[in-house]
Design a protein around this motif. Structure first.
Motif, PDB file in Angstrom:
ATOM      1  N   LEU A  59       1.819  -2.062  -8.091  1.00 43.28           N
ATOM      2  CA  LEU A  59       2.495  -3.147  -7.384  1.00 43.28           C
ATOM      3  C   LEU A  59       3.892  -2.679  -7.005  1.00 43.28           C
ATOM      4  O   LEU A  59       4.581  -2.082  -7.831  1.00 43.28           O
ATOM      5  CB  LEU A  59       2.590  -4.397  -8.253  1.00 43.28           C
ATOM      6  CG  LEU A  59       1.277  -5.002  -8.742  1.00 43.28           C
ATOM      7  CD1 LEU A  59       1.567  -6.183  -9.670  1.00 43.28           C
ATOM      8  CD2 LEU A  59       0.408  -5.446  -7.584  1.00 43.28           C
ATOM      9  N   ARG A  60       4.286  -2.979  -5.790  1.00 40.62           N
ATOM     10  CA  ARG A  60       5.620  -2.588  -5.336  1.00 40.62           C
ATOM     11  C   ARG A  60       6.226  -3.729  -4.553  1.00 40.62           C
ATOM     12  O   ARG A  60       5.694  -4.120  -3.502  1.00 40.62           O
ATOM     13  CB  ARG A  60       5.560  -1.333  -4.476  1.00 40.62           C
ATOM     14  CG  ARG A  60       6.924  -0.853  -3.992  1.00 40.62           C
ATOM     15  CD  ARG A  60       6.804   0.430  -3.190  1.00 40.62           C
ATOM     16  NE  ARG A  60       6.312   1.518  -4.010  1.00 40.62           N
ATOM     17  CZ  ARG A  60       7.088   2.292  -4.774  1.00 40.62           C
ATOM     18  NH1 ARG A  60       8.396   2.087  -4.808  1.00 40.62           N
ATOM     19  NH2 ARG A  60       6.570   3.290  -5.460  1.00 40.62           N
ATOM     20  N   GLU A  61       7.372  -4.242  -5.052  1.00 39.34           N
ATOM     21  CA  GLU A  61       8.071  -5.328  -4.380  1.00 39.34           C
ATOM     22  C   GLU A  61       9.068  -4.760  -3.379  1.00 39.34           C
ATOM     23  O   GLU A  61       9.589  -3.653  -3.544  1.00 39.34           O
ATOM     24  CB  GLU A  61       8.833  -6.209  -5.375  1.00 39.34           C
ATOM     25  CG  GLU A  61       8.009  -6.802  -6.493  1.00 39.34           C
ATOM     26  CD  GLU A  61       8.012  -5.935  -7.725  1.00 39.34           C
ATOM     27  OE1 GLU A  61       7.747  -6.449  -8.829  1.00 39.34           O
ATOM     28  OE2 GLU A  61       8.282  -4.718  -7.606  1.00 39.34           O
ATOM     29  N   CYS A 110       4.983  -8.107  -1.999  1.00 41.57           N
ATOM     30  CA  CYS A 110       4.410  -7.358  -3.104  1.00 41.57           C
ATOM     31  C   CYS A 110       3.206  -6.616  -2.534  1.00 41.57           C
ATOM     32  O   CYS A 110       2.202  -7.238  -2.174  1.00 41.57           O
ATOM     33  CB  CYS A 110       3.988  -8.298  -4.224  1.00 41.57           C
ATOM     34  SG  CYS A 110       3.071  -7.490  -5.557  1.00 41.57           S
ATOM     35  N   TRP A 112       4.759 -14.424  -9.224  1.00 42.35           N
ATOM     36  CA  TRP A 112       6.133 -13.967  -9.060  1.00 42.35           C
ATOM     37  C   TRP A 112       6.923 -14.462 -10.265  1.00 42.35           C
ATOM     38  O   TRP A 112       6.856 -15.653 -10.606  1.00 42.35           O
ATOM     39  CB  TRP A 112       6.755 -14.501  -7.781  1.00 42.35           C
ATOM     40  CG  TRP A 112       6.293 -13.805  -6.542  1.00 42.35           C
ATOM     41  CD1 TRP A 112       5.330 -14.218  -5.671  1.00 42.35           C
ATOM     42  CD2 TRP A 112       6.791 -12.563  -6.023  1.00 42.35           C
ATOM     43  NE1 TRP A 112       5.183 -13.308  -4.652  1.00 42.35           N
ATOM     44  CE2 TRP A 112       6.065 -12.285  -4.838  1.00 42.35           C
ATOM     45  CE3 TRP A 112       7.776 -11.652  -6.442  1.00 42.35           C
ATOM     46  CZ2 TRP A 112       6.302 -11.141  -4.063  1.00 42.35           C
ATOM     47  CZ3 TRP A 112       8.006 -10.520  -5.683  1.00 42.35           C
ATOM     48  CH2 TRP A 112       7.274 -10.270  -4.510  1.00 42.35           C
ATOM     49  N   TYR A 140      10.011 -10.089  -9.833  1.00 42.58           N
ATOM     50  CA  TYR A 140       8.906  -9.197 -10.163  1.00 42.58           C
ATOM     51  C   TYR A 140       7.581  -9.801  -9.703  1.00 42.58           C
ATOM     52  O   TYR A 140       7.349 -11.001  -9.861  1.00 42.58           O
ATOM     53  CB  TYR A 140       8.816  -8.978 -11.673  1.00 42.58           C
ATOM     54  CG  TYR A 140      10.009  -8.308 -12.295  1.00 42.58           C
ATOM     55  CD1 TYR A 140      11.069  -9.053 -12.793  1.00 42.58           C
ATOM     56  CD2 TYR A 140      10.065  -6.919 -12.408  1.00 42.58           C
ATOM     57  CE1 TYR A 140      12.163  -8.441 -13.383  1.00 42.58           C
ATOM     58  CE2 TYR A 140      11.155  -6.298 -13.001  1.00 42.58           C
ATOM     59  CZ  TYR A 140      12.195  -7.063 -13.479  1.00 42.58           C
ATOM     60  OH  TYR A 140      13.274  -6.445 -14.063  1.00 42.58           O
ATOM     61  N   CYS A 141       6.741  -8.952  -9.193  1.00 42.60           N
ATOM     62  CA  CYS A 141       5.370  -9.308  -8.878  1.00 42.60           C
ATOM     63  C   CYS A 141       4.496  -8.871 -10.048  1.00 42.60           C
ATOM     64  O   CYS A 141       4.729  -7.807 -10.644  1.00 42.60           O
ATOM     65  CB  CYS A 141       4.960  -8.587  -7.595  1.00 42.60           C
ATOM     66  SG  CYS A 141       3.268  -8.833  -7.077  1.00 42.60           S
ATOM     67  N   GLY A 145       5.312  -4.892 -10.933  1.00 44.68           N
ATOM     68  CA  GLY A 145       6.110  -4.063 -10.066  1.00 44.68           C
ATOM     69  C   GLY A 145       7.424  -3.715 -10.730  1.00 44.68           C
ATOM     70  O   GLY A 145       7.712  -4.144 -11.848  1.00 44.68           O
TER      71      GLY A 145
END
Length: 120
Positions: A2-4, A20, A34, A92-93, A111
């Motif tokens: 996961l990347r926010e 995300c 979230w 954060y996701c 993430g």
């Protein structure tokens, strides 16, 4: 996995869109969430979105934040409006392969977080 992205500094009353990006096809199949962590505070779930696309918002963001799932692109959005200073923090996701999706369960995937700063 996961990347926010999308965190920024914004004036109070403004809006931001966080993204995300998941590396696998989980957005449409997992419980997504979230979380927000304000300085000096615990990380808290502000919205969960179950595998059926049903979001649940915390009282602090209901009516101002909305989520959207772009399943084909595997992206989970958080759209924020009418931001105030209390919305500042790291967002954060998270994802979990869980039927339960209330933000209280364990999340296996996280993430790295994206910073949101709201100034007056």
């Amino acid at each position: 996995q996961l990347r926010e992205s999308g965190g920024d500094s914004v004036q109070a009353g403004g809006r931001l869109e966080l993204r995300c990006q998941a590396s696998d096809y989980i957005v449409g199949r997992f419980c997504m969430a979230w979380f927000r962590q304000a300085p000096g505070e615990k990380r808290e779930a502000i919205v969960t979105d179950d595998r059926y696309g049903r979001p649940t918002y915390s009282d602090s963001v209901r009516g101002r934040f909305t989520t959207e799932k772009e399943n084909a692109m595997n992206i989970f959005f958080l759209r924020m409006e009418n931001l105030n200073a209390e919305d500042s923090g790291i967002y954060y996701c998270a994802a979990e392969a869980s039927w339960t999706c209330d933000g209280q369960q364990h999340f296996s995937y996280w993430g790295q977080g994206t910073q949101v700063a709201v100034f007056s």
